[in-house]
Design a protein around this motif. Structure first.
Motif, PDB file in Angstrom:
ATOM      1  N   ILE A 148     -24.739  29.940  11.945  1.00  0.00           N
ATOM      2  CA  ILE A 148     -23.454  29.874  12.626  1.00  0.00           C
ATOM      3  C   ILE A 148     -23.314  28.476  13.224  1.00  0.00           C
ATOM      4  O   ILE A 148     -24.167  28.038  13.986  1.00  0.00           O
ATOM      5  CB  ILE A 148     -23.349  30.921  13.754  1.00  0.00           C
ATOM      6  N   GLU A 149     -22.249  27.766  12.884  1.00  0.00           N
ATOM      7  CA  GLU A 149     -22.041  26.420  13.397  1.00  0.00           C
ATOM      8  C   GLU A 149     -20.652  26.279  13.992  1.00  0.00           C
ATOM      9  O   GLU A 149     -19.681  26.758  13.409  1.00  0.00           O
ATOM     10  CB  GLU A 149     -22.216  25.375  12.295  1.00  0.00           C
ATOM     11  N   GLN A 150     -20.579  25.624  15.151  1.00  0.00           N
ATOM     12  CA  GLN A 150     -19.265  25.322  15.718  1.00  0.00           C
ATOM     13  C   GLN A 150     -18.668  24.091  15.056  1.00  0.00           C
ATOM     14  O   GLN A 150     -17.456  23.934  14.968  1.00  0.00           O
ATOM     15  CB  GLN A 150     -19.393  25.073  17.229  1.00  0.00           C
ATOM     16  N   PHE A 151     -19.545  23.178  14.630  1.00  0.00           N
ATOM     17  CA  PHE A 151     -19.106  21.980  13.936  1.00  0.00           C
ATOM     18  C   PHE A 151     -20.256  21.494  13.062  1.00  0.00           C
ATOM     19  O   PHE A 151     -21.400  21.926  13.206  1.00  0.00           O
ATOM     20  CB  PHE A 151     -18.686  20.873  14.920  1.00  0.00           C
ATOM     21  N   LYS A 152     -19.955  20.580  12.160  1.00  0.00           N
ATOM     22  CA  LYS A 152     -20.923  20.117  11.178  1.00  0.00           C
ATOM     23  C   LYS A 152     -21.865  19.073  11.777  1.00  0.00           C
ATOM     24  O   LYS A 152     -21.437  18.155  12.461  1.00  0.00           O
ATOM     25  CB  LYS A 152     -20.203  19.512   9.974  1.00  0.00           C
ATOM     26  N   THR A 153     -23.167  19.253  11.537  1.00  0.00           N
ATOM     27  CA  THR A 153     -24.155  18.233  11.896  1.00  0.00           C
ATOM     28  C   THR A 153     -24.473  17.406  10.652  1.00  0.00           C
ATOM     29  O   THR A 153     -24.228  17.839   9.526  1.00  0.00           O
ATOM     30  CB  THR A 153     -25.438  18.876  12.447  1.00  0.00           C
ATOM     31  N   SER A 154     -25.037  16.209  10.865  1.00  0.00           N
ATOM     32  CA  SER A 154     -25.292  15.301   9.745  1.00  0.00           C
ATOM     33  C   SER A 154     -26.773  15.064   9.486  1.00  0.00           C
ATOM     34  O   SER A 154     -27.169  14.762   8.371  1.00  0.00           O
ATOM     35  CB  SER A 154     -24.603  13.949  10.012  1.00  0.00           C
ATOM     36  N   ASP A 155     -27.592  15.189  10.508  1.00  0.00           N
ATOM     37  CA  ASP A 155     -29.029  14.979  10.351  1.00  0.00           C
ATOM     38  C   ASP A 155     -29.716  16.340  10.412  1.00  0.00           C
ATOM     39  O   ASP A 155     -29.898  16.920  11.477  1.00  0.00           O
ATOM     40  CB  ASP A 155     -29.553  14.068  11.466  1.00  0.00           C
ATOM     41  N   GLU A 156     -30.116  16.836   9.260  1.00  0.00           N
ATOM     42  CA  GLU A 156     -30.670  18.189   9.162  1.00  0.00           C
ATOM     43  C   GLU A 156     -32.195  18.203   9.146  1.00  0.00           C
ATOM     44  O   GLU A 156     -32.807  19.230   8.857  1.00  0.00           O
ATOM     45  CB  GLU A 156     -30.145  18.870   7.889  1.00  0.00           C
ATOM     46  N   ARG A 157     -32.824  17.095   9.447  1.00  0.00           N
ATOM     47  CA  ARG A 157     -34.288  17.048   9.417  1.00  0.00           C
ATOM     48  C   ARG A 157     -34.908  17.903  10.519  1.00  0.00           C
ATOM     49  O   ARG A 157     -34.313  18.103  11.578  1.00  0.00           O
ATOM     50  CB  ARG A 157     -34.764  15.593   9.570  1.00  0.00           C
ATOM     51  N   THR A 158     -36.105  18.375  10.264  1.00  0.00           N
ATOM     52  CA  THR A 158     -36.824  19.194  11.235  1.00  0.00           C
ATOM     53  C   THR A 158     -37.374  18.301  12.354  1.00  0.00           C
ATOM     54  O   THR A 158     -37.481  17.074  12.189  1.00  0.00           O
ATOM     55  CB  THR A 158     -37.998  19.924  10.572  1.00  0.00           C
ATOM     56  N   PRO A 159     -37.762  18.907  13.481  1.00  0.00           N
ATOM     57  CA  PRO A 159     -38.372  18.112  14.554  1.00  0.00           C
ATOM     58  C   PRO A 159     -39.583  17.313  14.092  1.00  0.00           C
ATOM     59  O   PRO A 159     -39.760  16.159  14.507  1.00  0.00           O
ATOM     60  CB  PRO A 159     -38.760  19.171  15.583  1.00  0.00           C
ATOM     61  N   LEU A 160     -40.411  17.889  13.235  1.00  0.00           N
ATOM     62  CA  LEU A 160     -41.600  17.178  12.766  1.00  0.00           C
ATOM     63  C   LEU A 160     -41.213  16.008  11.860  1.00  0.00           C
ATOM     64  O   LEU A 160     -41.834  14.940  11.910  1.00  0.00           O
ATOM     65  CB  LEU A 160     -42.534  18.139  12.020  1.00  0.00           C
ATOM     66  N   GLU A 161     -40.193  16.195  11.041  1.00  0.00           N
ATOM     67  CA  GLU A 161     -39.723  15.112  10.177  1.00  0.00           C
ATOM     68  C   GLU A 161     -39.168  13.961  11.008  1.00  0.00           C
ATOM     69  O   GLU A 161     -39.406  12.783  10.705  1.00  0.00           O
ATOM     70  CB  GLU A 161     -38.665  15.629   9.210  1.00  0.00           C
ATOM     71  N   VAL A 162     -38.425  14.280  12.054  1.00  0.00           N
ATOM     72  CA  VAL A 162     -37.876  13.241  12.927  1.00  0.00           C
ATOM     73  C   VAL A 162     -39.002  12.535  13.673  1.00  0.00           C
ATOM     74  O   VAL A 162     -38.983  11.306  13.838  1.00  0.00           O
ATOM     75  CB  VAL A 162     -36.848  13.834  13.903  1.00  0.00           C
ATOM     76  N   LEU A 163     -39.997  13.287  14.136  1.00  0.00           N
ATOM     77  CA  LEU A 163     -41.137  12.689  14.815  1.00  0.00           C
ATOM     78  C   LEU A 163     -41.839  11.683  13.909  1.00  0.00           C
ATOM     79  O   LEU A 163     -42.129  10.551  14.315  1.00  0.00           O
ATOM     80  CB  LEU A 163     -42.116  13.775  15.257  1.00  0.00           C
ATOM     81  N   ASN A 164     -42.104  12.078  12.665  1.00  0.00           N
ATOM     82  CA  ASN A 164     -42.773  11.180  11.722  1.00  0.00           C
ATOM     83  C   ASN A 164     -41.923   9.951  11.431  1.00  0.00           C
ATOM     84  O   ASN A 164     -42.436   8.834  11.290  1.00  0.00           O
ATOM     85  CB  ASN A 164     -43.101  11.923  10.427  1.00  0.00           C
ATOM     86  N   TRP A 165     -40.627  10.149  11.337  1.00  0.00           N
ATOM     87  CA  TRP A 165     -39.695   9.037  11.114  1.00  0.00           C
ATOM     88  C   TRP A 165     -39.772   8.026  12.257  1.00  0.00           C
ATOM     89  O   TRP A 165     -39.867   6.810  12.032  1.00  0.00           O
ATOM     90  CB  TRP A 165     -38.280   9.592  10.960  1.00  0.00           C
ATOM     91  N   LEU A 166     -39.754   8.518  13.492  1.00  0.00           N
ATOM     92  CA  LEU A 166     -39.812   7.631  14.654  1.00  0.00           C
ATOM     93  C   LEU A 166     -41.148   6.884  14.705  1.00  0.00           C
ATOM     94  O   LEU A 166     -41.191   5.687  15.031  1.00  0.00           O
ATOM     95  CB  LEU A 166     -39.605   8.431  15.936  1.00  0.00           C
ATOM     96  N   LEU A 167     -42.224   7.568  14.366  1.00  0.00           N
ATOM     97  CA  LEU A 167     -43.534   6.923  14.328  1.00  0.00           C
ATOM     98  C   LEU A 167     -43.555   5.832  13.257  1.00  0.00           C
ATOM     99  O   LEU A 167     -44.080   4.734  13.487  1.00  0.00           O
ATOM    100  CB  LEU A 167     -44.626   7.950  14.055  1.00  0.00           C
ATOM    101  N   ASP A 168     -42.980   6.126  12.101  1.00  0.00           N
ATOM    102  CA  ASP A 168     -42.921   5.141  11.017  1.00  0.00           C
ATOM    103  C   ASP A 168     -42.081   3.927  11.405  1.00  0.00           C
ATOM    104  O   ASP A 168     -42.335   2.805  10.951  1.00  0.00           O
ATOM    105  CB  ASP A 168     -42.349   5.775   9.745  1.00  0.00           C
ATOM    106  N   GLU A 169     -41.082   4.162  12.254  1.00  0.00           N
ATOM    107  CA  GLU A 169     -40.205   3.073  12.693  1.00  0.00           C
ATOM    108  C   GLU A 169     -40.837   2.260  13.827  1.00  0.00           C
ATOM    109  O   GLU A 169     -40.282   1.245  14.261  1.00  0.00           O
ATOM    110  CB  GLU A 169     -38.861   3.631  13.160  1.00  0.00           C
ATOM    111  N   GLY A 170     -41.971   2.711  14.351  1.00  0.00           N
ATOM    112  CA  GLY A 170     -42.665   1.974  15.391  1.00  0.00           C
ATOM    113  C   GLY A 170     -42.289   2.348  16.807  1.00  0.00           C
ATOM    114  O   GLY A 170     -42.677   1.655  17.768  1.00  0.00           O
ATOM    115  N   TYR A 171     -41.560   3.455  16.979  1.00  0.00           N
ATOM    116  CA  TYR A 171     -41.182   3.903  18.318  1.00  0.00           C
ATOM    117  C   TYR A 171     -42.264   4.814  18.893  1.00  0.00           C
ATOM    118  O   TYR A 171     -43.114   5.333  18.164  1.00  0.00           O
ATOM    119  CB  TYR A 171     -39.846   4.652  18.273  1.00  0.00           C
ATOM    120  N   ILE A 172     -42.204   5.014  20.219  1.00  0.00           N
ATOM    121  CA  ILE A 172     -43.130   5.930  20.891  1.00  0.00           C
ATOM    122  C   ILE A 172     -42.343   7.169  21.298  1.00  0.00           C
ATOM    123  O   ILE A 172     -41.695   7.178  22.357  1.00  0.00           O
ATOM    124  CB  ILE A 172     -43.754   5.289  22.143  1.00  0.00           C
ATOM    125  N   PRO A 173     -42.321   8.223  20.495  1.00  0.00           N
ATOM    126  CA  PRO A 173     -41.599   9.450  20.875  1.00  0.00           C
ATOM    127  C   PRO A 173     -42.244  10.072  22.116  1.00  0.00           C
ATOM    128  O   PRO A 173     -43.458  10.268  22.159  1.00  0.00           O
ATOM    129  CB  PRO A 173     -41.765  10.354  19.652  1.00  0.00           C
TER     130      PRO A 173
END
Length: 266
Positions: free
Chosen positions: A152-177
């Motif tokens: 059920i969605e009230q509006f459309k989201t654009s980034d459908e990655r999971t929390p773990l995928e986003v965490l790995n992405w941020l680590l790969d980008e050099g950020y400190i989550p």
């Protein structure tokens, strides 16, 4: 707690009502408030100026401006066509808005949700966004519905990655989550937090807590690859900590986390 109200579009009476709502919240004892604009409803220049004037009002009256500012853009929703909204922001204008807010309030957190896609969120992190969500559900009761295999969605989201995928992405980008909530638990809120943030002293709490909560989250929820990435980043950042006592605290904290202890923070 953080109390967040989105600014309405350019209706003076509605704006004044929400302005008073913030005042009532802080007068009632809520020390930190978060603001934001649903961009696309009105002229973005008006919206940003109003937001900054509101922040100035809070600073003058309570000594504390917005703890965070959210920057959502209006998205497609059932029964709504974006053709009816003449003030939609282009990607370029949206990036400018984020950069301007960051320059205007350098000590305030800026939140970008999964309304935006991976590319925009990557760019926005460079311009000043400090918090990103992941695995979001926009529907009422959406997380429970998701567990039951429904959506059920009230509006459309654009980034459908999971929390773990986003965490790995941020680590790969050099950020400190960071998963830290220590300031609220240590009563570093309101004027106390703002004083630490404006002076830069908050870094002595944020950096060690970020490193330890990152390691804790990776150990509890990450796979082997995520844990290795997190530990590598943590070890690289520990040696950059100038304060010897803090550096020692983090090194010992990481050892304790690996031994099964949890909830270590400054």
């Amino acid at each position: 707690p953080t109390y967040e109200i989105m600014h309405p579009h350019s209706l003076k009476s509605s704006y004044e009502y929400h302005l008073n709502a913030f005042d009532r919240a802080m007068e009632g004892g809520i020390e930190d408030v978060g603001g934001g604009v649903l961009f696309g409803l009105a002229d973005p220049k008006f919206e940003v100026l109003s937001l900054m004037m509101h922040n100035e009002h809070l600073e003058k009256k309570f000594g504390v401006g917005f703890h965070t500012i959210s920057v959502p853009r209006i998205r497609q929703a059932e029964g709504v066509t974006l053709e009816n909204f003449p003030h939609l922001l282009s990607d370029e204008m949206f990036k400018k808005v984020v950069a301007i807010i960051r320059i205007a309030v350098p000590f305030t957190g800026i939140i970008m949700s999964t309304r935006e896609d991976e590319e925009m969120r990557r760019d926005a992190l460079k311009f000043g966004v400090t918090q990103v969500s992941s695995g979001s559900s926009t529907g009422v009761g959406g997380y429970k519905q998701r567990e039951e295999g429904k959506s059920i969605e009230q509006f459309k989201t654009s980034d459908e990655r999971t929390p773990l995928e986003v965490l790995n992405w941020l680590l790969d980008e050099g950020y400190i989550p960071s998963y830290c909530t220590a300031c609220y638990r240590k009563c570093r809120t309101g004027e106390t937090f703002m004083g630490l943030a404006k002076s830069g002293e908050i870094q002595n709490m944020c950096e060690p807590n970020a490193l330890m909560t990152l390691m804790e989250y990776a150990l509890d929820y990450g796979d082997k690859e995520t844990c290795e990435k997190a530990e590598k980043l943590v070890n690289e950042e520990i040696i950059k900590i100038n304060n010897e006592a803090i550096r020692k605290f983090v090194i010992e904290g990481i050892v304790k986390l690996k031994d099964g202890k949890r909830d270590i923070y400054i």
